[in-house]
Design a protein around this motif. Structure first.
Motif, PDB file in Angstrom:
ATOM      1  N   LEU A 176       0.679  -1.223  -0.364  1.00 25.09           N
ATOM      2  CA  LEU A 176       0.208   0.468  -0.155  1.00 25.09           C
ATOM      3  C   LEU A 176       1.043   1.526   0.203  1.00 25.09           C
ATOM      4  O   LEU A 176       0.867   2.256  -1.204  1.00 25.09           O
ATOM      5  CB  LEU A 176      -1.005   0.054   0.996  1.00 25.09           C
ATOM      6  CG  LEU A 176      -1.667   1.408   1.422  1.00 25.09           C
ATOM      7  CD1 LEU A 176      -2.759   1.173  -0.157  1.00 25.09           C
ATOM      8  CD2 LEU A 176      -2.418   1.529   2.576  1.00 25.09           C
ATOM      9  N   PHE A 177       2.000   1.632   0.919  1.00 32.63           N
ATOM     10  CA  PHE A 177       2.874   2.627   1.068  1.00 32.63           C
ATOM     11  C   PHE A 177       3.412   2.580  -0.802  1.00 32.63           C
ATOM     12  O   PHE A 177       3.766   3.823  -0.871  1.00 32.63           O
ATOM     13  CB  PHE A 177       4.069   2.946   2.343  1.00 32.63           C
ATOM     14  CG  PHE A 177       4.082   4.005   2.283  1.00 32.63           C
ATOM     15  CD1 PHE A 177       3.708   4.386   3.099  1.00 32.63           C
ATOM     16  CD2 PHE A 177       5.800   3.344   2.132  1.00 32.63           C
ATOM     17  CE1 PHE A 177       4.604   5.516   4.082  1.00 32.63           C
ATOM     18  CE2 PHE A 177       6.367   5.045   2.048  1.00 32.63           C
ATOM     19  CZ  PHE A 177       5.520   5.811   2.538  1.00 32.63           C
ATOM     20  N   LEU A 178       3.917   1.943  -0.943  1.00 25.81           N
ATOM     21  CA  LEU A 178       4.791   2.057  -1.930  1.00 25.81           C
ATOM     22  C   LEU A 178       3.603   2.042  -3.335  1.00 25.81           C
ATOM     23  O   LEU A 178       3.730   3.444  -4.217  1.00 25.81           O
ATOM     24  CB  LEU A 178       5.602   0.396  -2.501  1.00 25.81           C
ATOM     25  CG  LEU A 178       6.531   0.313  -2.166  1.00 25.81           C
ATOM     26  CD1 LEU A 178       6.632  -1.910  -2.801  1.00 25.81           C
ATOM     27  CD2 LEU A 178       7.186   0.860  -1.924  1.00 25.81           C
ATOM     28  N   GLN A 179       2.405   1.830  -3.502  1.00 24.00           N
ATOM     29  CA  GLN A 179       1.353   2.073  -4.875  1.00 24.00           C
ATOM     30  C   GLN A 179       0.869   3.407  -4.135  1.00 24.00           C
ATOM     31  O   GLN A 179       0.792   4.299  -5.321  1.00 24.00           O
ATOM     32  CB  GLN A 179       0.216   0.570  -4.545  1.00 24.00           C
ATOM     33  CG  GLN A 179       0.401  -0.211  -5.029  1.00 24.00           C
ATOM     34  CD  GLN A 179      -0.515  -1.272  -4.775  1.00 24.00           C
ATOM     35  OE1 GLN A 179      -2.067  -0.610  -4.804  1.00 24.00           O
ATOM     36  NE2 GLN A 179      -0.700  -2.868  -4.989  1.00 24.00           N
ATOM     37  N   SER A 180       1.138   3.773  -2.639  1.00 22.64           N
ATOM     38  CA  SER A 180       0.013   5.325  -2.744  1.00 22.64           C
ATOM     39  C   SER A 180       1.319   6.365  -3.160  1.00 22.64           C
ATOM     40  O   SER A 180       1.169   7.510  -3.389  1.00 22.64           O
ATOM     41  CB  SER A 180       0.291   5.008  -0.985  1.00 22.64           C
ATOM     42  OG  SER A 180      -1.133   4.598  -0.927  1.00 22.64           O
ATOM     43  N   CYS A 181       2.796   6.060  -2.844  1.00 17.30           N
ATOM     44  CA  CYS A 181       3.974   6.281  -3.740  1.00 17.30           C
ATOM     45  C   CYS A 181       3.486   7.000  -4.899  1.00 17.30           C
ATOM     46  O   CYS A 181       4.729   7.242  -5.419  1.00 17.30           O
ATOM     47  CB  CYS A 181       5.327   6.097  -2.342  1.00 17.30           C
ATOM     48  SG  CYS A 181       4.529   6.819  -1.275  1.00 17.30           S
ATOM     49  N   ALA A 182       3.284   5.640  -6.053  1.00 19.90           N
ATOM     50  CA  ALA A 182       3.431   5.525  -7.192  1.00 19.90           C
ATOM     51  C   ALA A 182       2.541   6.254  -8.040  1.00 19.90           C
ATOM     52  O   ALA A 182       2.362   5.940  -9.219  1.00 19.90           O
ATOM     53  CB  ALA A 182       3.807   4.278  -7.217  1.00 19.90           C
ATOM     54  N   MET A 183       1.352   6.983  -7.564  1.00 16.42           N
ATOM     55  CA  MET A 183       0.463   8.155  -8.432  1.00 16.42           C
ATOM     56  C   MET A 183       1.326   7.598  -9.223  1.00 16.42           C
ATOM     57  O   MET A 183       2.916   7.865  -9.717  1.00 16.42           O
ATOM     58  CB  MET A 183       0.231   8.719  -7.749  1.00 16.42           C
ATOM     59  CG  MET A 183      -0.746   8.536  -6.625  1.00 16.42           C
ATOM     60  SD  MET A 183      -1.473   9.997  -6.426  1.00 16.42           S
ATOM     61  CE  MET A 183      -2.042  10.777  -7.056  1.00 16.42           C
TER      62      MET A 183
END
Length: 177
Positions: A86-93
């Motif tokens: 989730l953290f990676l995806q949230s930061c990977a917009m």
């Protein structure tokens, strides 16, 4: 329940606002947004009585894919892996969306609170689950995690954001022994 044309017009305004704000910045006139949507300003104001209302709707739209990813990540059994994903995806917009989100998120105190609430809403459940599993650094809250996501979003580009994300992630979580 809104009529189909009302829903379609609202979506057209939001889509146009994303494009106009991306090109001209958050100070672009609402008349320009209405024109880009192929609608009159009266229609725009019917859906969005104020600039903040429109900006919040644009932020909601930009976060929609991340929110959907959060729902998928919540099904991961391991709380550490769920949090990491989730953290990676949230930061990977996408860079475009990150830029527009960051520029719009600070246009007013009301919009800034809304942007923060959106990010907190995305990370809260997975963050709480990691805390319960003992994998979150003591004292950190979902609001703190959201702040770290916003910090990573504000980096200059994809490579720098990836580095910041990994460093922040390492500092937020506890490594299991």
């Amino acid at each position: 329940m809104p009529r189909k044309d009302q829903v379609r017009n609202r979506e057209r305004v939001i889509e146009a606002a994303v494009a106009v704000f991306a090109q001209s910045g958050p100070g672009a006139s609402l008349e320009t947004v209405a024109r880009a949507a192929g609608l009159g300003t009266t229609t725009l104001y019917r859906h969005f009585p104020s600039r903040d209302d429109l900006v919040e709707a644009v932020l909601d739209e930009l976060v929609r894919p991340v929110r959907a990813a959060a729902e998928r990540v919540e099904r991961i059994g391991d709380p550490h892996e769920a949090f990491r994903q989730l953290f990676l995806q949230s930061c990977a917009m996408p860079d475009h969306d990150v830029t527009v989100f960051a520029r719009l998120a600070v246009t007013s105190p009301r919009v800034e609170r809304h942007a923060d609430a959106l990010v907190v809403g995305v990370v809260r459940r997975v963050t709480e689950r990691l805390r319960e599993a003992g994998g979150l650094r003591a004292g950190l809250t979902a609001e703190d995690v959201a702040m770290f996501v916003r910090m990573a979003e504000r980096t200059a580009g994809r490579e720098q954001r990836a580095t910041a994300t990994e460093v922040l992630l390492a500092g937020i979580t506890r490594v299991e022994a």
